[in-house]
Design a protein around this motif. Structure first.
Motif, PDB file in Angstrom:
ATOM      1  N   UNK A  16       0.853  -1.186   0.000  1.00  0.00           N
ATOM      2  CA  UNK A  16       0.000   0.000   0.000  1.00  0.00           C
ATOM      3  C   UNK A  16       0.889   1.236   0.000  1.00  0.00           C
ATOM      4  N   UNK A  17       0.732   2.069  -1.015  1.00  0.00           N
ATOM      5  CA  UNK A  17       1.349   3.394  -1.035  1.00  0.00           C
ATOM      6  C   UNK A  17       0.238   4.383  -0.776  1.00  0.00           C
ATOM      7  N   UNK A  18       0.414   5.262   0.185  1.00  0.00           N
ATOM      8  CA  UNK A  18      -0.697   6.126   0.561  1.00  0.00           C
ATOM      9  C   UNK A  18      -0.221   7.457   1.115  1.00  0.00           C
ATOM     10  N   UNK A  19      -0.972   8.510   0.794  1.00  0.00           N
ATOM     11  CA  UNK A  19      -0.778   9.746   1.534  1.00  0.00           C
ATOM     12  C   UNK A  19      -1.213   9.491   2.974  1.00  0.00           C
ATOM     13  N   UNK A  20      -0.679  10.245   3.892  1.00  0.00           N
ATOM     14  CA  UNK A  20      -1.018  10.042   5.303  1.00  0.00           C
ATOM     15  C   UNK A  20      -2.481  10.372   5.553  1.00  0.00           C
ATOM     16  N   UNK A  21      -2.989  11.375   4.863  1.00  0.00           N
ATOM     17  CA  UNK A  21      -4.400  11.719   5.031  1.00  0.00           C
ATOM     18  C   UNK A  21      -5.310  10.531   4.704  1.00  0.00           C
ATOM     19  N   UNK A  22      -4.954   9.786   3.664  1.00  0.00           N
ATOM     20  CA  UNK A  22      -5.774   8.642   3.266  1.00  0.00           C
ATOM     21  C   UNK A  22      -5.540   7.421   4.144  1.00  0.00           C
ATOM     22  N   UNK A  23      -4.497   7.447   4.959  1.00  0.00           N
ATOM     23  CA  UNK A  23      -4.166   6.293   5.807  1.00  0.00           C
ATOM     24  C   UNK A  23      -4.768   6.392   7.201  1.00  0.00           C
ATOM     25  N   UNK A  24      -5.349   7.526   7.532  1.00  0.00           N
ATOM     26  CA  UNK A  24      -5.894   7.712   8.879  1.00  0.00           C
ATOM     27  C   UNK A  24      -6.950   6.643   9.163  1.00  0.00           C
ATOM     28  N   UNK A  25      -6.844   6.041  10.347  1.00  0.00           N
ATOM     29  CA  UNK A  25      -7.782   4.998  10.735  1.00  0.00           C
ATOM     30  C   UNK A  25      -7.347   3.599  10.343  1.00  0.00           C
ATOM     31  N   UNK A  26      -6.262   3.484   9.557  1.00  0.00           N
ATOM     32  CA  UNK A  26      -5.788   2.177   9.102  1.00  0.00           C
ATOM     33  C   UNK A  26      -4.532   1.780   9.870  1.00  0.00           C
ATOM     34  N   UNK A  27      -4.101   0.542   9.682  1.00  0.00           N
ATOM     35  CA  UNK A  27      -2.919   0.042  10.397  1.00  0.00           C
ATOM     36  C   UNK A  27      -2.260  -1.067   9.598  1.00  0.00           C
ATOM     37  N   UNK A  28      -0.935  -1.215   9.794  1.00  0.00           N
ATOM     38  CA  UNK A  28      -0.159  -2.253   9.117  1.00  0.00           C
ATOM     39  C   UNK A  28       0.934  -2.758  10.059  1.00  0.00           C
ATOM     40  N   UNK A  29       1.413  -3.981   9.804  1.00  0.00           N
ATOM     41  CA  UNK A  29       2.512  -4.527  10.601  1.00  0.00           C
ATOM     42  C   UNK A  29       3.769  -3.673  10.459  1.00  0.00           C
ATOM     43  N   UNK A  30       4.014  -3.218   9.236  1.00  0.00           N
ATOM     44  CA  UNK A  30       5.224  -2.445   8.964  1.00  0.00           C
ATOM     45  C   UNK A  30       4.867  -1.184   8.191  1.00  0.00           C
ATOM     46  N   UNK A  31       5.427  -0.059   8.610  1.00  0.00           N
ATOM     47  CA  UNK A  31       5.161   1.219   7.944  1.00  0.00           C
ATOM     48  C   UNK A  31       6.485   1.924   7.648  1.00  0.00           C
ATOM     49  N   UNK A  32       6.626   2.398   6.410  1.00  0.00           N
ATOM     50  CA  UNK A  32       7.715   3.286   6.023  1.00  0.00           C
ATOM     51  C   UNK A  32       7.123   4.681   5.846  1.00  0.00           C
ATOM     52  N   UNK A  33       7.783   5.692   6.381  1.00  0.00           N
ATOM     53  CA  UNK A  33       7.369   7.077   6.149  1.00  0.00           C
ATOM     54  C   UNK A  33       8.490   7.753   5.361  1.00  0.00           C
ATOM     55  N   UNK A  34       8.175   8.203   4.145  1.00  0.00           N
ATOM     56  CA  UNK A  34       9.178   8.774   3.245  1.00  0.00           C
ATOM     57  C   UNK A  34       9.391  10.271   3.483  1.00  0.00           C
ATOM     58  N   UNK A  35      10.557  10.731   3.060  1.00  0.00           N
ATOM     59  CA  UNK A  35      10.853  12.169   3.007  1.00  0.00           C
ATOM     60  C   UNK A  35      10.645  12.875   4.346  1.00  0.00           C
ATOM     61  N   UNK A  36      11.144  12.257   5.427  1.00  0.00           N
ATOM     62  CA  UNK A  36      11.047  12.885   6.745  1.00  0.00           C
ATOM     63  C   UNK A  36      12.201  13.879   6.876  1.00  0.00           C
ATOM     64  N   UNK A  37      12.209  14.841   5.968  1.00  0.00           N
ATOM     65  CA  UNK A  37      13.263  15.849   5.910  1.00  0.00           C
ATOM     66  C   UNK A  37      12.614  17.221   6.051  1.00  0.00           C
ATOM     67  N   UNK A  38      13.249  18.098   6.782  1.00  0.00           N
ATOM     68  CA  UNK A  38      12.678  19.420   7.012  1.00  0.00           C
ATOM     69  C   UNK A  38      12.556  20.173   5.690  1.00  0.00           C
ATOM     70  N   UNK A  39      11.371  20.644   5.408  1.00  0.00           N
ATOM     71  CA  UNK A  39      11.090  21.293   4.143  1.00  0.00           C
ATOM     72  C   UNK A  39      10.142  20.479   3.284  1.00  0.00           C
ATOM     73  N   UNK A  40      10.119  19.165   3.547  1.00  0.00           N
ATOM     74  CA  UNK A  40       9.145  18.282   2.906  1.00  0.00           C
ATOM     75  C   UNK A  40       8.147  17.772   3.941  1.00  0.00           C
ATOM     76  N   UNK A  41       8.628  17.501   5.139  1.00  0.00           N
ATOM     77  CA  UNK A  41       7.757  17.048   6.225  1.00  0.00           C
ATOM     78  C   UNK A  41       8.343  17.559   7.536  1.00  0.00           C
ATOM     79  N   UNK A  42       7.934  18.721   8.034  1.00  0.00           N
ATOM     80  CA  UNK A  42       6.815  19.514   7.524  1.00  0.00           C
ATOM     81  C   UNK A  42       7.152  20.177   6.192  1.00  0.00           C
ATOM     82  N   UNK A  43       6.111  20.413   5.418  1.00  0.00           N
ATOM     83  CA  UNK A  43       6.270  21.103   4.149  1.00  0.00           C
ATOM     84  C   UNK A  43       6.734  22.535   4.379  1.00  0.00           C
ATOM     85  N   UNK A  44       7.591  23.019   3.501  1.00  0.00           N
ATOM     86  CA  UNK A  44       8.062  24.402   3.617  1.00  0.00           C
ATOM     87  C   UNK A  44       6.909  25.393   3.546  1.00  0.00           C
TER      88      UNK A  44
END
Length: 677
Positions: free
Chosen positions: A570-598
């Protein structure tokens, strides 16, 4: 002789106060925090339900408890955000308490408003037979009125019908004026404010005259009815003696005001939600509703659900630290009985492609360890953050579904830009030529086909695209000549890198993008990211070849997975993932300027919503959590280098994270061909 009458006092029988016998043992079924909320007495209650803490269970048992205690089921109103949620909750309550739960009024705000307006709407001029317009019908009516008012004949482009409908809807749901909404969120249309106001008045008048209601009108008119007619308000409020609201953090100003008015004769309101998961401001929801509930209902009792049934404690420790830094919140501490588990990993990658290769490699390892692909999710702040990863997953035959955005090659504006590059690479590409030509002012389908037929007849592959275009277009005007010029400059043999070619086409295409799409500011980010991706490639054909990989869906049969062929990541925006769950989760682009967005740095409110979004992402994971970030990435839109992890991790103790740095195996990896020497 009158007899004296002596009083003899009859004493009231002494009654032992015994609670009504309940059919369920709630203390056994619920933890202590859930039990306190479920068995709360009359009056207003706010239940702060942390991620994975059994919020739905608490609501289901609350419905059962009220019925069990003797409350008339028809006096209970359960408000949810989807009809399915209400149905499932009442079905579960029925399993607990029996068929009596079928008499509970459950549904969405809009479905409840529809029923009430058909029954009570005459005082505000609504007949029971009014017609509800769906979004498409509403847009068509707006379009008709726009034409009647001559607004589609303006020299400068007027917003399209879908954008106008969105603007009008935002006004209703946030209780803001048209001026405020346009200036804050659609500033590029501010010069049309007077015309939009005129159109809005015409739209409202037409609906009123024809007994039409759009989706937002259901709540707007119910609010009007409850505000203007005391007798009706008293009757409706008296009918619903107990009001339950799910996901209260996602309500907008209009919905919160309706809840207050529906409880006019009593304060028996229980709202359930999590302030830390308030992430839908772009839809009109406001964080302030859940924070200000005690002011809206003075004397409200606050209950907290903090025992988590989803994640391991190491993941919850990180989540607690992230939300601890929030400027405003209801304090809570998530805990679980699942004490053991790996630390969340913070993974540093040299660049975006290294990040993508890590995710793909780690997924294959996890699958070998027995975690099915459909128990693995890759989450991201914005849809374009996954574009490079999609290419990598396709290359490795890892099937996936994407939620909350289009796949990279499916977005119309990206396809438009790539079509220009493809005709540079192959002047006989009829499909790409058709797409390019239809973007040119004054060129319709027939003319495009005539031009393409001329290209094919020319059969001169040595000609540059601009030469081909000039040869067959004749005196067809400035637009085609400008296209020829751009294709010539972008296609200069060996003179430009693929990134520079993208940039050249981008400059030409930007006015077209702005003309074609009212939401062009968002789409510009996608095209800027395309430039970043192109920087890795020395040749255009290599860049286009990678982007033209087979669609992932067609490669499922090639995955040797035995009886697990249907598994998909499952590839998903976080907004679309609210309320769901998985055994393993990767969160991409956890870099300042992208997350949080500039773009969120401008206001404290936006930055705080980004923090809550990060919290939601982290709490989707049950057992494995990987936070990945590339360093030294140039952000074209801001002109800055992104080089540090998200600021939301600044105050997180190092003991809560397992920090990794990706290193290349001995041997040179060539990103152009994505293979080892």
């Amino acid at each position: 002789m009158e007899r004296e009458i002596k009083p003899y006092v009859l004493k009231r029988p002494v009654q032992e106060t015994q609670p009504a016998k309940l059919s369920l043992d709630y203390a056994v079924a619920l933890n202590q925090q859930q039990l306190a909320a479920v068995t709360a007495g009359d009056g207003p209650s706010l239940v702060i339900a942390g991620a994975g803490s059994g919020k739905t269970r608490a609501l289901v048992y609350r419905v059962a408890y009220l019925i069990d205690k003797g409350v008339d089921p028809s006096a209970i109103l359960l408000l949810t955000f989807t009809r399915k949620s209400a149905q499932e909750m009442l079905q579960r309550a029925g399993v607990l308490i029996g068929a009596r739960s079928e008499r509970v009024q459950g549904g969405t705000f809009h479905s409840m408003a529809n029923l009430l307006l058909r029954r009570y709407g005459r005082p505000i001029g609504l007949e029971p037979g009014f017609t509800i317009l769906d979004r498409g019908d509403a847009e068509d009516l707006i379009n008709l009125l726009r034409a009647q008012l001559g607004l589609n004949e303006k020299d400068k482009r007027f917003p399209r019908k879908a954008t106008i409908a969105e603007i009008f809807s935002k006004c209703e749901n946030t209780l803001q004026s048209l001026d405020d909404v346009v200036l804050s969120e659609f500033a590029h249309f501010s010069e049309h404010l007077d015309s939009l106001s005129k159109l809005q008045r015409a739209y409202e008048a037409t609906k009123r005259q024809r007994q039409l209601m759009d989706y937002d009108d259901l709540l707007v008119k119910l609010r009007l009815l409850l505000s203007a007619h005391e007798t009706t308000r008293q009757a409706i409020s008296s009918n619903f003696r107990y009001i339950l609201v799910d996901e209260y953090q996602d309500t907008n100003r209009l919905q919160a005001d309706l809840v207050r008015k529906l409880a006019a004769t009593h304060d028996n309101v229980m709202v359930v939600g999590d302030d830390s998961q308030s992430i839908y401001a772009f839809r009109g929801a406001t964080f302030r509703n859940i924070m200000e509930f005690p002011q809206l209902f003075p004397g409200a009792t606050i209950y907290k659900l903090e025992e988590n049934y989803r994640s391991t404690q190491p993941i919850l420790n990180l989540a607690n630290e992230i939300i601890h830094g929030a400027a405003e919140k209801y304090s809570k501490h998530l805990f679980t009985r699942k004490l053991d588990g790996p630390l969340p990993a913070l993974v540093q990658a040299a660049g975006e492609n290294a990040q993508s290769r890590f995710v793909a490699q780690k997924i294959l390892e996890l699958r070998e360890e027995g975690i099915p692909l459909d128990e693995i999710a890759i989450l991201f702040r914005s849809s374009f953050h996954s574009f490079d990863l999609e290419i990598e997953l396709s290359r490795r035959d890892l099937p996936f579904v994407k939620r909350g955005g289009f796949k990279f090659i499916e977005t119309a504006h990206v396809k438009d830009l790539l079509a220009h590059l493809r005709v540079i690479e192959n002047p006989l590409d009829a499909v790409s030529w058709n797409r390019v030509l239809l973007l040119v002012e004054g060129v319709g389908p027939k003319k495009a086909q005539d031009l393409i037929a001329s290209f094919i007849r020319a059969e001169q592959p040595d000609l540059r695209p601009g030469d081909v275009l000039r040869e067959v277009s004749g005196r067809s005007g400035r637009a085609l000549k400008e296209l020829a010029r751009v294709l010539d400059e972008a296609g200069s043999a060996g003179a430009l890198t693929p990134a520079e070619q993208v940039n050249e086409i981008y400059g030409y295409y930007l006015p077209i993008l702005k003309e074609q799409y009212d939401d062009y500011p968002k789409r510009m980010r996608d095209l800027e990211h395309l430039y970043t991706m192109a920087e890795r490639y020395p040749k255009l054909d290599e860049f286009l070849a990678d982007l033209a990989l087979e669609p992932p869906d067609s490669s499922v049969a090639d995955v040797k997975a035995g009886d697990r062929d249907d598994e998909r990541l499952v590839l998903s925006t976080i907004h679309s993932a609210k309320g769901l769950e998985w055994q393993c989760v990767f969160v991409l682009w956890v870099v300042d300027g992208r997350f949080p967005s500039a773009y969120s740095f401008a206001t404290e409110e936006e930055l705080e919503e980004e923090r809550r979004l990060f919290y939601v992402a982290v709490t989707r994971a049950k057992h494995h959590l990987f936070l990945t970030y590339p360093i030294n990435v140039f952000d074209k839109s801001t002109g800055s280098i992104l080089s540090k992890p998200s600021r939301f991790l600044d105050d997180v103790p190092s003991s809560l994270l397992d920090t990794w740095a990706l290193v290349e195996e001995s041997g040179a990896y060539d990103e152009r061909f994505r293979e080892w020497d």
